[in-house]
Scaffold this motif. Structure first.
Motif, PDB file in Angstrom:
ATOM      1  N   GLY A 228       5.650  34.747  54.126  1.00  0.00           N
ATOM      2  CA  GLY A 228       4.417  34.838  54.897  1.00  0.00           C
ATOM      3  C   GLY A 228       3.616  36.101  54.587  1.00  0.00           C
ATOM      4  N   PHE A 229       2.304  36.033  54.846  1.00  0.00           N
ATOM      5  CA  PHE A 229       1.395  37.145  54.580  1.00  0.00           C
ATOM      6  C   PHE A 229       1.008  37.808  55.898  1.00  0.00           C
ATOM      7  N   VAL A 230       1.158  39.138  55.966  1.00  0.00           N
ATOM      8  CA  VAL A 230       0.826  39.907  57.162  1.00  0.00           C
ATOM      9  C   VAL A 230      -0.324  40.851  56.806  1.00  0.00           C
ATOM     10  N   TRP A 231      -1.472  40.696  57.470  1.00  0.00           N
ATOM     11  CA  TRP A 231      -2.658  41.462  57.129  1.00  0.00           C
ATOM     12  C   TRP A 231      -2.427  42.973  57.203  1.00  0.00           C
ATOM     13  N   LYS A 232      -1.711  43.417  58.228  1.00  0.00           N
ATOM     14  CA  LYS A 232      -1.520  44.864  58.396  1.00  0.00           C
ATOM     15  C   LYS A 232      -0.608  45.461  57.325  1.00  0.00           C
ATOM     16  N   ASP A 233       0.140  44.602  56.625  1.00  0.00           N
ATOM     17  CA  ASP A 233       1.035  45.095  55.572  1.00  0.00           C
ATOM     18  C   ASP A 233       0.408  45.034  54.176  1.00  0.00           C
ATOM     19  N   ILE A 234      -0.830  44.567  54.091  1.00  0.00           N
ATOM     20  CA  ILE A 234      -1.432  44.362  52.776  1.00  0.00           C
ATOM     21  C   ILE A 234      -1.491  45.681  51.999  1.00  0.00           C
ATOM     22  N   CYS A 235      -1.053  45.613  50.769  1.00  0.00           N
ATOM     23  CA  CYS A 235      -0.999  46.808  49.925  1.00  0.00           C
ATOM     24  C   CYS A 235      -0.825  46.376  48.484  1.00  0.00           C
ATOM     25  N   ILE A 236      -0.969  47.335  47.586  1.00  0.00           N
ATOM     26  CA  ILE A 236      -0.618  47.097  46.186  1.00  0.00           C
ATOM     27  C   ILE A 236       0.563  47.998  45.859  1.00  0.00           C
ATOM     28  N   ASN A 237       1.733  47.395  45.836  1.00  0.00           N
ATOM     29  CA  ASN A 237       2.935  48.123  45.481  1.00  0.00           C
ATOM     30  C   ASN A 237       2.988  48.261  43.952  1.00  0.00           C
ATOM     31  N   GLN A 238       3.066  49.479  43.471  1.00  0.00           N
ATOM     32  CA  GLN A 238       2.966  49.714  42.027  1.00  0.00           C
ATOM     33  C   GLN A 238       4.077  49.027  41.242  1.00  0.00           C
ATOM     34  N   THR A 239       5.279  49.017  41.801  1.00  0.00           N
ATOM     35  CA  THR A 239       6.400  48.374  41.113  1.00  0.00           C
ATOM     36  C   THR A 239       6.165  46.873  40.992  1.00  0.00           C
ATOM     37  N   MET A 240       5.727  46.261  42.105  1.00  0.00           N
ATOM     38  CA  MET A 240       5.468  44.825  42.089  1.00  0.00           C
ATOM     39  C   MET A 240       4.281  44.491  41.185  1.00  0.00           C
ATOM     40  N   LEU A 241       3.239  45.321  41.252  1.00  0.00           N
ATOM     41  CA  LEU A 241       2.066  45.091  40.412  1.00  0.00           C
ATOM     42  C   LEU A 241       2.445  45.113  38.935  1.00  0.00           C
ATOM     43  N   LYS A 242       3.295  46.050  38.579  1.00  0.00           N
ATOM     44  CA  LYS A 242       3.740  46.142  37.188  1.00  0.00           C
ATOM     45  C   LYS A 242       4.502  44.890  36.773  1.00  0.00           C
ATOM     46  N   GLN A 243       5.385  44.414  37.646  1.00  0.00           N
ATOM     47  CA  GLN A 243       6.163  43.208  37.335  1.00  0.00           C
ATOM     48  C   GLN A 243       5.252  41.993  37.201  1.00  0.00           C
ATOM     49  N   ILE A 244       4.282  41.879  38.098  1.00  0.00           N
ATOM     50  CA  ILE A 244       3.350  40.745  38.044  1.00  0.00           C
ATOM     51  C   ILE A 244       2.533  40.779  36.757  1.00  0.00           C
ATOM     52  N   LEU A 245       2.049  41.976  36.395  1.00  0.00           N
ATOM     53  CA  LEU A 245       1.195  42.088  35.212  1.00  0.00           C
ATOM     54  C   LEU A 245       1.973  41.940  33.911  1.00  0.00           C
ATOM     55  N   ILE A 246       3.250  42.260  33.921  1.00  0.00           N
ATOM     56  CA  ILE A 246       4.065  42.077  32.712  1.00  0.00           C
ATOM     57  C   ILE A 246       4.034  40.607  32.282  1.00  0.00           C
ATOM     58  N   VAL A 247       4.086  39.712  33.273  1.00  0.00           N
ATOM     59  CA  VAL A 247       4.007  38.284  32.978  1.00  0.00           C
ATOM     60  C   VAL A 247       2.558  37.804  33.005  1.00  0.00           C
ATOM     61  N   GLY A 248       1.806  38.236  34.029  1.00  0.00           N
ATOM     62  CA  GLY A 248       0.472  37.689  34.257  1.00  0.00           C
ATOM     63  C   GLY A 248      -0.593  38.159  33.293  1.00  0.00           C
ATOM     64  N   PHE A 249      -0.535  39.444  32.888  1.00  0.00           N
ATOM     65  CA  PHE A 249      -1.581  39.960  32.006  1.00  0.00           C
ATOM     66  C   PHE A 249      -1.590  39.265  30.643  1.00  0.00           C
ATOM     67  N   PRO A 250      -0.455  39.160  29.957  1.00  0.00           N
ATOM     68  CA  PRO A 250      -0.479  38.443  28.671  1.00  0.00           C
ATOM     69  C   PRO A 250      -0.886  36.979  28.841  1.00  0.00           C
ATOM     70  N   THR A 251      -0.402  36.338  29.917  1.00  0.00           N
ATOM     71  CA  THR A 251      -0.752  34.937  30.147  1.00  0.00           C
ATOM     72  C   THR A 251      -2.245  34.789  30.384  1.00  0.00           C
ATOM     73  N   GLY A 252      -2.801  35.654  31.240  1.00  0.00           N
ATOM     74  CA  GLY A 252      -4.225  35.594  31.528  1.00  0.00           C
ATOM     75  C   GLY A 252      -5.071  35.922  30.312  1.00  0.00           C
ATOM     76  N   LEU A 253      -4.651  36.940  29.558  1.00  0.00           N
ATOM     77  CA  LEU A 253      -5.392  37.311  28.353  1.00  0.00           C
ATOM     78  C   LEU A 253      -5.393  36.174  27.352  1.00  0.00           C
ATOM     79  N   GLN A 254      -4.235  35.545  27.185  1.00  0.00           N
ATOM     80  CA  GLN A 254      -4.137  34.415  26.254  1.00  0.00           C
ATOM     81  C   GLN A 254      -5.045  33.269  26.685  1.00  0.00           C
ATOM     82  N   GLN A 255      -5.023  32.929  27.967  1.00  0.00           N
ATOM     83  CA  GLN A 255      -5.837  31.817  28.454  1.00  0.00           C
ATOM     84  C   GLN A 255      -7.325  32.144  28.355  1.00  0.00           C
ATOM     85  N   SER A 256      -7.667  33.390  28.665  1.00  0.00           N
ATOM     86  CA  SER A 256      -9.071  33.792  28.618  1.00  0.00           C
ATOM     87  C   SER A 256      -9.600  33.790  27.184  1.00  0.00           C
TER      88      SER A 256
END
Length: 451
Positions: A228-256
């Motif tokens: 679930g998503f909690v508005w008061k907890d919204i943040c950009i956790n650097q560790t999670m962002l890095k993990q997401i971008l490791i997979v997402g950035f190359p995929t997005g760049l390739q698709q774009s």
């Protein structure tokens, strides 16, 4: 028996029948992708039948421009889904919560960036494609309105990625069905009753997308499950962002970049006039429907593999990948047979101009059976993303869809510059990409590199 949480629709794919799990996951996803594809397709159907050939060419020619911008952000959503799915499979609630909060914070920022990029780059890309003067004004209007409201699409896609990462494809489908029918009603209302022309279909699209975004956000904020998503907890956790971008950035760049390479293809098509452009628009819309089973099974393979890697079951992950490939090839072959036979009827749904019918049917029958080769690319690329390797599919697809395809188009048009040879640029890229992907999957020993 595979495990489904009755209250939420979430699916644990780490045990149970592989075929049943893949199908039960992919079918709602396929229907969801089908209705999402209807957004732009309905726009084309309405303008092609109620506005004219130039309007049909205008909306159809904008597809690759739209994809060039938004596909990068969609790739990031795939990366987020992989990470969320992995923590869900590992039953790590704390990291799962951080991943969800980071994902949605990133989405809100992405919406602003996507709008700015779309509005700024659209005029340049239209000129780059050598869009004919009789098509340019309407294409510009459509793109300006579309990108002004593109945040709704991004929020829906990212929220749905979160739900699909935990195996819940049912509710995103329900929301998409509702908003798709709403889009159809608004298209007809704005174009036929209000006489807004091409602007009307653009307004209908963005309004419907915002409704679907609100619905998926409502589910994520009201659920008491661990994702679930909690508005008061919204943040950009650097560790999670890095993990997401490791997979997402190359995929997005390739698709774009792949979508941008299709802008090159569109520019070659544009040189043959608005009727050929309209026929190509009909082909690309139908072709996108052909790819929906592939995309759905690829996403099913990504989630299946990711959950099983999270559960430390590499053997089962590999079995799921191979099963997904067999299912995809069977579905695509049957679909190709039907489309080849009924190509003229399908094209006539968009426009009945004889020249448009000729070109649309030509492109469909020329390319449709080559789609079988894309099964290998889609499913095995989904598998590699599921284990966290997004760089390899990116490199292979860029080599095939961008570099090889552009070399092919440049050379072939110097020798034989016809709509036939330009259209074959798509299958040529698919064949090279599937070969390279298969070689890597079979001989790289990827399963031994998983930690």
């Amino acid at each position: 028996m595979f495990q489904i949480k009755a209250k939420t629709g979430a699916v644990d794919m780490t045990s149970g029948s592989i075929i049943r799990l893949l199908i039960s996951f992919a079918v709602p996803l396929l229907l969801g992708n089908l209705f999402q594809q209807l957004y732009n397709t309905v726009d084309i159907l309405v303008v092609g039948n109620f506005v004219g050939t130039q309007a049909l060419a205008a909306v159809g020619s904008t597809t690759n421009i739209i994809n060039t911008i938004i596909m990068f952000f969609n790739g990031v959503s795939i990366g987020a889904g992989v990470i969320i799915s992995r923590y869900y499979g590992a039953h790590d609630d704390e990291k799962l919560h951080l991943a969800v909060e980071t994902t949605l914070a990133l989405t809100f920022i992405s919406g602003v960036l996507c709008t700015a990029l779309g509005v700024y780059l659209s005029p340049f890309l239209l000129r780059f494609m050598a869009t004919p003067d009789d098509v340019l004004p309407e294409a510009s209007v459509y793109l300006r309105i579309y990108f002004s409201g593109v945040s709704g699409l991004l929020i829906y896609n990212m929220g749905s990625a979160i739900l699909r990462a935990v195996g819940d494809t049912r509710r995103p489908l329900m929301f998409l069905v509702f908003s798709s029918f709403l889009n159809i009603c608004l298209d007809l209302l704005f174009v036929i009753s209000f006489q807004l022309g091409i602007a009307g279909v653009a307004y209908a699209t963005i309004l419907s997308q915002f409704i679907s975004a609100l619905l998926v956000l409502l589910i994520l904020t009201r659920t008491r499950e661990n994702y679930g998503f909690v508005w008061k907890d919204i943040c950009i956790n650097q560790t999670m962002l890095k993990q997401i971008l490791i997979v997402g950035f190359p995929t997005g760049l390739q698709q774009s970049i792949t979508s941008f390479s299709n802008v090159y293809v569109q520019s070659y098509i544009n040189s043959f006039g608005s009727s050929c452009m309209a026929g190509w628009s009909c082909y690309t819309k139908i072709d996108q429907f052909i790819f929906l089973p592939l995309q759905s099974m690829s996403q099913a393979a990504t989630t299946f593999v990711s959950q099983n890697i999270g559960a430390k079951n590499v053997k089962r992950a590999k079995q799921g990948s191979n099963t997904a490939l067999a299912l995809s090839a069977s579905i695509i072959f049957c679909s190709a047979c039907v489309i080849w036979l009924f190509a003229p009827v399908m094209v006539s749904l968009f426009n009945k101009d004889p020249e448009v019918l000729y070109y649309g049917t030509l492109f469909l029958r020329l390319c449709v059976f080559f789609t079988l080769t894309a099964c290998i690319t889609q499913v095995y690329a989904g598998t590699l993303r599921g284990i966290g390797d997004a760089k390899t599919p990116m490199v292979i697809m860029l080599l095939s869809y961008v570099i090889f395809r552009q070399i092919y188009l440049y050379l072939i048009t110097k020798v034989i510059n016809t709509p036939y040879t330009v259209a074959l640029g798509y299958p040529a890229g698919w064949i090279v990409c599937s070969l390279l992907t298969w070689l890597y999957y079979k001989f790289s020993g990827w399963e031994k590199k998983i930690h």
